[in-house]
Design a protein around this motif. Structure first.
Motif, PDB file in Angstrom:
ATOM      1  N   ARG A  65       0.836  -1.204   0.000  1.00  9.22           N
ATOM      2  CA  ARG A  65       0.000   0.000   0.000  1.00  9.22           C
ATOM      3  C   ARG A  65       0.868   1.251   0.000  1.00  9.22           C
ATOM      4  O   ARG A  65       0.518   2.258  -0.613  1.00  9.22           O
ATOM      5  N   ALA A  66       1.988   1.207   0.698  1.00  9.87           N
ATOM      6  CA  ALA A  66       2.856   2.383   0.785  1.00  9.87           C
ATOM      7  C   ALA A  66       3.367   2.806  -0.590  1.00  9.87           C
ATOM      8  O   ALA A  66       3.623   3.989  -0.831  1.00  9.87           O
ATOM      9  N   ALA A  67       3.493   1.847  -1.512  1.00  9.46           N
ATOM     10  CA  ALA A  67       4.043   2.151  -2.833  1.00  9.46           C
ATOM     11  C   ALA A  67       3.099   2.993  -3.689  1.00  9.46           C
ATOM     12  O   ALA A  67       3.514   3.498  -4.732  1.00  9.46           O
ATOM     13  N   VAL A  68       1.840   3.151  -3.274  1.00 14.60           N
ATOM     14  CA  VAL A  68       0.906   3.967  -4.064  1.00 14.60           C
ATOM     15  C   VAL A  68       1.030   5.445  -3.718  1.00 14.60           C
ATOM     16  O   VAL A  68       0.537   6.304  -4.457  1.00 14.60           O
ATOM     17  N   VAL A  69       1.674   5.769  -2.586  1.00 13.90           N
ATOM     18  CA  VAL A  69       1.746   7.151  -2.117  1.00 13.90           C
ATOM     19  C   VAL A  69       2.542   8.010  -3.094  1.00 13.90           C
ATOM     20  O   VAL A  69       3.661   7.678  -3.480  1.00 13.90           O
ATOM     21  N   GLY A  70       1.918   9.101  -3.530  1.00 15.12           N
ATOM     22  CA  GLY A  70       2.596  10.050  -4.403  1.00 15.12           C
ATOM     23  C   GLY A  70       2.759   9.610  -5.834  1.00 15.12           C
ATOM     24  O   GLY A  70       3.456  10.274  -6.618  1.00 15.12           O
ATOM     25  N   GLU A  71       2.127   8.519  -6.216  1.00 13.43           N
ATOM     26  CA  GLU A  71       2.278   7.986  -7.565  1.00 13.43           C
ATOM     27  C   GLU A  71       0.967   8.100  -8.356  1.00 13.43           C
ATOM     28  O   GLU A  71      -0.116   8.117  -7.783  1.00 13.43           O
ATOM     29  N   ASP A  72       1.099   8.132  -9.667  1.00 11.75           N
ATOM     30  CA  ASP A  72      -0.075   8.162 -10.541  1.00 11.75           C
ATOM     31  C   ASP A  72      -0.545   6.732 -10.771  1.00 11.75           C
ATOM     32  O   ASP A  72      -0.470   6.181 -11.864  1.00 11.75           O
ATOM     33  N   PHE A 290      -8.870   0.269  -3.459  1.00 11.33           N
ATOM     34  CA  PHE A 290      -7.568   0.506  -2.852  1.00 11.33           C
ATOM     35  C   PHE A 290      -6.510  -0.344  -3.542  1.00 11.33           C
ATOM     36  O   PHE A 290      -6.377  -1.544  -3.284  1.00 11.33           O
ATOM     37  N   ALA A 291      -5.767   0.281  -4.423  1.00 16.04           N
ATOM     38  CA  ALA A 291      -4.748  -0.439  -5.188  1.00 16.04           C
ATOM     39  C   ALA A 291      -3.554  -0.797  -4.312  1.00 16.04           C
ATOM     40  O   ALA A 291      -3.247  -0.119  -3.324  1.00 16.04           O
ATOM     41  N   ARG A 292      -2.888  -1.863  -4.680  1.00 14.50           N
ATOM     42  CA  ARG A 292      -1.609  -2.261  -4.105  1.00 14.50           C
ATOM     43  C   ARG A 292      -0.631  -2.461  -5.247  1.00 14.50           C
ATOM     44  O   ARG A 292      -1.028  -2.850  -6.347  1.00 14.50           O
ATOM     45  N   ILE A 293       0.644  -2.209  -4.966  1.00 15.61           N
ATOM     46  CA  ILE A 293       1.677  -2.324  -5.993  1.00 15.61           C
ATOM     47  C   ILE A 293       2.582  -3.505  -5.672  1.00 15.61           C
ATOM     48  O   ILE A 293       3.056  -3.644  -4.530  1.00 15.61           O
ATOM     49  N   ALA A 294       2.809  -4.373  -6.651  1.00 14.47           N
ATOM     50  CA  ALA A 294       3.709  -5.502  -6.454  1.00 14.47           C
ATOM     51  C   ALA A 294       5.142  -4.988  -6.364  1.00 14.47           C
ATOM     52  O   ALA A 294       5.600  -4.233  -7.228  1.00 14.47           O
ATOM     53  N   THR A 295       5.848  -5.384  -5.308  1.00 16.01           N
ATOM     54  CA  THR A 295       7.236  -4.944  -5.138  1.00 16.01           C
ATOM     55  C   THR A 295       8.224  -5.897  -5.795  1.00 16.01           C
ATOM     56  O   THR A 295       9.417  -5.604  -5.894  1.00 16.01           O
ATOM     57  N   GLU A 296       7.724  -7.043  -6.240  1.00 16.17           N
ATOM     58  CA  GLU A 296       8.518  -8.005  -7.017  1.00 16.17           C
ATOM     59  C   GLU A 296       7.547  -8.856  -7.816  1.00 16.17           C
ATOM     60  O   GLU A 296       6.328  -8.757  -7.628  1.00 16.17           O
ATOM     61  N   THR A 304       1.254 -13.965 -13.807  1.00 15.47           N
ATOM     62  CA  THR A 304       2.380 -13.402 -13.067  1.00 15.47           C
ATOM     63  C   THR A 304       2.210 -11.892 -13.022  1.00 15.47           C
ATOM     64  O   THR A 304       2.156 -11.232 -14.068  1.00 15.47           O
ATOM     65  N   VAL A 305       2.072 -11.371 -11.816  1.00 16.54           N
ATOM     66  CA  VAL A 305       2.014  -9.919 -11.623  1.00 16.54           C
ATOM     67  C   VAL A 305       3.451  -9.433 -11.530  1.00 16.54           C
ATOM     68  O   VAL A 305       4.214  -9.878 -10.670  1.00 16.54           O
ATOM     69  N   ARG A 306       3.818  -8.515 -12.427  1.00 13.22           N
ATOM     70  CA  ARG A 306       5.185  -8.035 -12.479  1.00 13.22           C
ATOM     71  C   ARG A 306       5.421  -6.935 -11.445  1.00 13.22           C
ATOM     72  O   ARG A 306       4.508  -6.205 -11.064  1.00 13.22           O
ATOM     73  N   ALA A 307       6.648  -6.834 -10.988  1.00 17.02           N
ATOM     74  CA  ALA A 307       7.014  -5.770 -10.061  1.00 17.02           C
ATOM     75  C   ALA A 307       6.616  -4.414 -10.639  1.00 17.02           C
ATOM     76  O   ALA A 307       6.861  -4.135 -11.815  1.00 17.02           O
ATOM     77  N   GLY A 308       5.976  -3.607  -9.821  1.00 17.69           N
ATOM     78  CA  GLY A 308       5.539  -2.282 -10.251  1.00 17.69           C
ATOM     79  C   GLY A 308       4.116  -2.233 -10.753  1.00 17.69           C
ATOM     80  O   GLY A 308       3.561  -1.139 -10.936  1.00 17.69           O
TER      81      GLY A 308
END
Length: 401
Positions: A65-72, A290-296, A304-308
């Motif tokens: 969740r933290a990876a969504v902060v400040g990002e488009d 509430f989106a989440r971003i894959a860190t890997e 397969t969900v790619r990093a990012g």
């Protein structure tokens, strides 16, 4: 393992009028429970509709969740409201630290201690309804005042005169198309300014409320920052106020439009605990928002969900998964082994879930007991439902008895 994404479909899906689940969720879950979707802002994402896959997204630390902060990031709101320091927008260990500060207030034991007070609030509202006579709007007269009194006033310590403004701020903050980006930003700023002032007042004049407790955690114990303190108050207010109010009103509507289940609950009031759990499963509160971003790179279902890349867990779809729930599209107030995730799962499991359960049990149980002949005072097709926002629920619910 499939790694090339299928063509994305537009999301969110055209909304239904009322509390149903759009057919597209079920179609995607049965065909491919992890599918590509195109959102109005921020591009494409993976929409997760299967129960098993959704639980994995919610529990796996590689989905951040933290990876969504400040990002488009892909989203359904014009503004990305995720901010550093918000309890909804952090990952462990920061999330764990913030949650521990208020966790004891939201335990099942503490929620049960609050039950008599919630019952008193509920009975007072029902007395006023009975004296006034029907038909009346259950949203304004009953569903909203309960969490406003319990969470906003009693827990957070917000004075009664400020309550009407909180509804306006929450409505704007949760808007998708109903308000402009500028209006959403302004409402957020006004809400933040209000809590900043209230926090300063509690520094001068401590009280027996959650704001004062969090101020002590910040000033005396240095367990959180000033911005984290303000964000915590905002998140608790919106999460504990709007969600419960929407559920009280929508659950009542669902019971009144499922007379066989309503009759079952009237005949056996002890069903209220399982009834609330089933209603939480059956009735959607919001879309996947509430989106989440894959860190890997992460294998999820057959893809397969790619990093990012962003993933959107669709709790409302997971709660209708045929592989988990028998006859999932049927409301069954006596459903056992109800593995719903209507309050979330993993580290971000709803902080106020136990308090919400108590509020819902007391509200619905007392309402039905007081007014056994409760009925809709308008044609179900004429009931106005909220549009253009994250949360679902009736704008107005006219009832009689």
């Amino acid at each position: 393992m499939t790694t090339s994404p299928p063509d994305p479909v537009d999301f969110p899906f055209p909304p239904l009028r009322g509390p149903g689940v759009e057919k597209e969720y079920g179609e995607l879950r049965r065909a491919c429970p992890v599918s590509r979707v195109r959102l109005p802002y921020g591009g494409d994402a993976w929409l997760v509709t299967g129960h098993e896959q959704t639980k994995k997204v919610l529990a796996d630390a590689r989905f951040s969740r933290a990876a969504v902060v400040g990002e488009d990031v892909p989203r359904i709101q014009p503004n990305n409201l995720a901010e550093e320091g918000g309890i909804l927008d952090t990952d462990p260990p920061a999330h764990t630290r913030l949650r521990r500060i208020v966790a004891r207030i939201f335990t099942q034991r503490h929620a049960e201690r609050l039950r008599p007070g919630i019952r008193t609030i509920t009975d007072r509202l029902l007395d006023e309804m009975e004296q006034r006579g029907g038909p009346l709007d259950l949203v304004q007269e009953f569903a909203l005042p309960i969490p406003i009194s319990t969470v906003v006033s009693e827990l957070l310590g917000v004075p009664a005169e400020a309550r009407p403004k909180f509804r306006e701020w929450a409505d704007a903050t949760l808007s998708t198309t109903k308000r402009s980006a500028e209006e959403i930003t302004q409402a957020r700023q006004e809400l933040r300014a209000y809590f900043s002032e209230l926090i300063e007042k509690r520094r001068r004049e401590p009280a027996d409320d959650l704001i004062s407790m969090m101020v002590r955690a910040k000033d005396e114990e240095e367990r959180l920052s000033e911005s984290e303190l303000i964000r915590m108050a905002e998140d608790i207010m919106i999460g504990g106020h709007e969600t419960t109010a929407n559920r009280i009103a929508t659950f009542t509507y669902v019971l009144l439009t499922h007379p066989e289940q309503m009759a079952r609950l009237k005949a056996d009031p002890s069903l209220i605990t399982t009834a609330v759990e089933e209603l939480v499963r059956y009735v959607p509160l919001d879309s996947a928002s509430f989106a989440r971003i894959a860190t890997e790179d992460v294998e999820l279902g057959e893809v397969t969900v790619r990093a990012g890349e962003a993933v959107l867990p669709a709790l409302l779809a997971a709660n209708r998964d045929e592989s988990v729930f028998t006859d999932p599209d049927r409301l069954d107030l006596g459903r056992l082994r109800n593995q719903h995730i209507g309050f979330g799962h993993g580290v971000h499991h709803c902080l106020g879930a136990q308090l919400g359960r108590v509020e819902l049990q007391e509200a619905l149980g007392s309402l039905i007991a007081r007014f056994p002949d409760l009925h809709l005072a308008a044609d179900p097709d004429d009931i106005p439902w909220k549009t253009g926002g994250l949360l679902r629920g009736p704008e107005q619910l006219m009832v009689g008895w």
